[in-house]
Write a protein that holds these residues in place. Structure first.
Motif, mmCIF file in Angstrom:
data_model
loop_
_atom_site.group_PDB
_atom_site.id
_atom_site.type_symbol
_atom_site.label_atom_id
_atom_site.label_comp_id
_atom_site.label_asym_id
_atom_site.label_seq_id
_atom_site.Cartn_x
_atom_site.Cartn_y
_atom_site.Cartn_z
ATOM 1 N N CYS A 1 0.793 -1.177 0.154
ATOM 2 C CA CYS A 1 -0.177 0.130 -0.029
ATOM 3 C C CYS A 1 0.963 1.177 0.070
ATOM 4 O O CYS A 1 0.561 2.179 -0.809
ATOM 5 C CB CYS A 1 -0.864 0.037 1.011
ATOM 6 S SG CYS A 1 -2.485 -0.892 0.939
ATOM 7 N N GLU B 1 0.805 3.803 -2.595
ATOM 8 C CA GLU B 1 0.032 5.102 -2.095
ATOM 9 C C GLU B 1 1.148 6.402 -2.435
ATOM 10 O O GLU B 1 0.696 7.388 -2.730
ATOM 11 C CB GLU B 1 0.053 5.075 -0.702
ATOM 12 C CG GLU B 1 -1.127 6.144 -0.152
ATOM 13 C CD GLU B 1 -2.418 6.100 -0.635
ATOM 14 O OE1 GLU B 1 -3.022 7.245 -0.678
ATOM 15 O OE2 GLU B 1 -2.913 5.213 -1.055
ATOM 16 N N ALA C 1 -3.637 6.735 -6.606
ATOM 17 C CA ALA C 1 -2.829 5.938 -5.531
ATOM 18 C C ALA C 1 -3.561 4.656 -4.907
ATOM 19 O O ALA C 1 -2.966 3.757 -4.836
ATOM 20 C CB ALA C 1 -2.798 7.057 -4.247
ATOM 21 N N VAL C 2 -4.889 4.570 -4.894
ATOM 22 C CA VAL C 2 -5.470 3.564 -4.510
ATOM 23 C C VAL C 2 -5.359 2.369 -5.411
ATOM 24 O O VAL C 2 -5.066 1.135 -5.202
ATOM 25 C CB VAL C 2 -6.810 3.679 -4.399
ATOM 26 C CG1 VAL C 2 -7.976 2.300 -4.149
ATOM 27 C CG2 VAL C 2 -7.264 4.645 -3.023
ATOM 28 N N ALA D 1 -1.784 0.854 -4.981
ATOM 29 C CA ALA D 1 -1.687 0.032 -3.881
ATOM 30 C C ALA D 1 -2.253 -0.943 -4.093
ATOM 31 O O ALA D 1 -1.556 -2.029 -3.458
ATOM 32 C CB ALA D 1 -2.434 1.040 -2.726
ATOM 33 N N GLU E 1 -6.646 1.539 2.630
ATOM 34 C CA GLU E 1 -6.683 2.491 1.576
ATOM 35 C C GLU E 1 -7.952 3.409 1.961
ATOM 36 O O GLU E 1 -7.743 4.722 1.882
ATOM 37 C CB GLU E 1 -7.076 1.956 0.329
ATOM 38 C CG GLU E 1 -5.866 1.441 -0.468
ATOM 39 C CD GLU E 1 -4.630 2.413 -0.459
ATOM 40 O OE1 GLU E 1 -4.679 3.446 -1.014
ATOM 41 O OE2 GLU E 1 -3.601 2.100 0.260
ATOM 42 N N ASP F 1 -6.403 5.292 5.074
ATOM 43 C CA ASP F 1 -5.177 6.329 4.846
ATOM 44 C C ASP F 1 -5.576 7.467 3.879
ATOM 45 O O ASP F 1 -5.138 8.765 4.329
ATOM 46 C CB ASP F 1 -3.896 5.562 4.325
ATOM 47 C CG ASP F 1 -3.688 5.758 2.988
ATOM 48 O OD1 ASP F 1 -3.531 6.404 2.256
ATOM 49 O OD2 ASP F 1 -3.454 4.522 2.344
ATOM 50 N N ASN F 2 -6.676 7.125 2.947
ATOM 51 C CA ASN F 2 -6.892 8.190 1.890
ATOM 52 C C ASN F 2 -7.959 9.237 3.004
ATOM 53 O O ASN F 2 -7.811 10.609 2.607
ATOM 54 C CB ASN F 2 -7.527 7.783 0.797
ATOM 55 C CG ASN F 2 -6.379 7.346 -0.041
ATOM 56 O OD1 ASN F 2 -5.730 8.381 -0.517
ATOM 57 N ND2 ASN F 2 -6.350 6.129 -0.333
ATOM 58 N N LEU G 1 -0.701 6.518 6.795
ATOM 59 C CA LEU G 1 -0.235 5.281 6.780
ATOM 60 C C LEU G 1 -0.256 4.644 8.169
ATOM 61 O O LEU G 1 -0.505 3.554 8.181
ATOM 62 C CB LEU G 1 1.086 4.864 5.937
ATOM 63 C CG LEU G 1 0.879 5.450 4.577
ATOM 64 C CD1 LEU G 1 2.241 5.432 3.896
ATOM 65 C CD2 LEU G 1 0.065 4.263 3.776
#
Length: 157
Positions: A25, A29, A50-51, A54, A92, A95-96, A123
């Protein structure tokens, strides 16, 4: 017959599985955030990239050793999907959400410490939230417990 690990070993396995997940990830990410931010993309486009990365890197880190156990690619992909999907998804989302929730983090730019501290913080929060999820899944023979069936070169038929 598969047996669930002893309760005292569950947390250690969950931490290990989550660190594995965090590695994939984090690679995806960071790469996605860096590319999206450097190109001046919108928050949505940056998060989507990013996802996607990841998941790509997370699955790749599982597929590689499973392939080495002798499993064919199609089966290795199935193992990775079973082992990592929930863990990566939880990580995800968290963290997002944290990254988007830190004021100015997404707009800070790559040269600004706010961007990097926010990314590391997001993260870390995702790791803490995902460990109990992985612990719960491993206790039920799901998630990363599936991958451990293929360690050491042997696998179930």
């Amino acid at each position: 017959m598969d047996h669930a690990p002893a309760p005292e070993g569950l947390t250690g396995l969950a931490v290990s599985a989550t660190l594995h997940c965090l590695t994939g990830c984090a690679i995806g990410e960071v790469l996605g955030m860096v590319v999206g931010t450097a190109l001046g993309w919108s928050n949505l486009a940056t998060v989507v990239l990013a996802v996607a990365l990841a998941f790509l890197f997370g699955y790749s880190l599982t597929i590689r050793p499973v392939l080495k156990s002798g499993l064919p690619l199609r089966a290795a992909i199935g193992v990775a999907l079973a082992a990592d999907t929930v863990s990566i998804a939880v990580m995800e989302v968290v963290d997002n959400a944290v990254m988007l929730g830190v004021p100015g983090a997404m707009e800070a730019g790559l040269a600004n410490w706010v961007f990097w501290v926010s990314l590391v913080f997001s993260l870390a929060v995702a790791f803490v939230v995902t460990v109990p999820v992985n612990r719960w899944m491993i206790a039920r023979g799901k998630g990363h417990a599936v991958v451990h069936r293929y360690h050491g070169g042997g696998h179930d038929h």
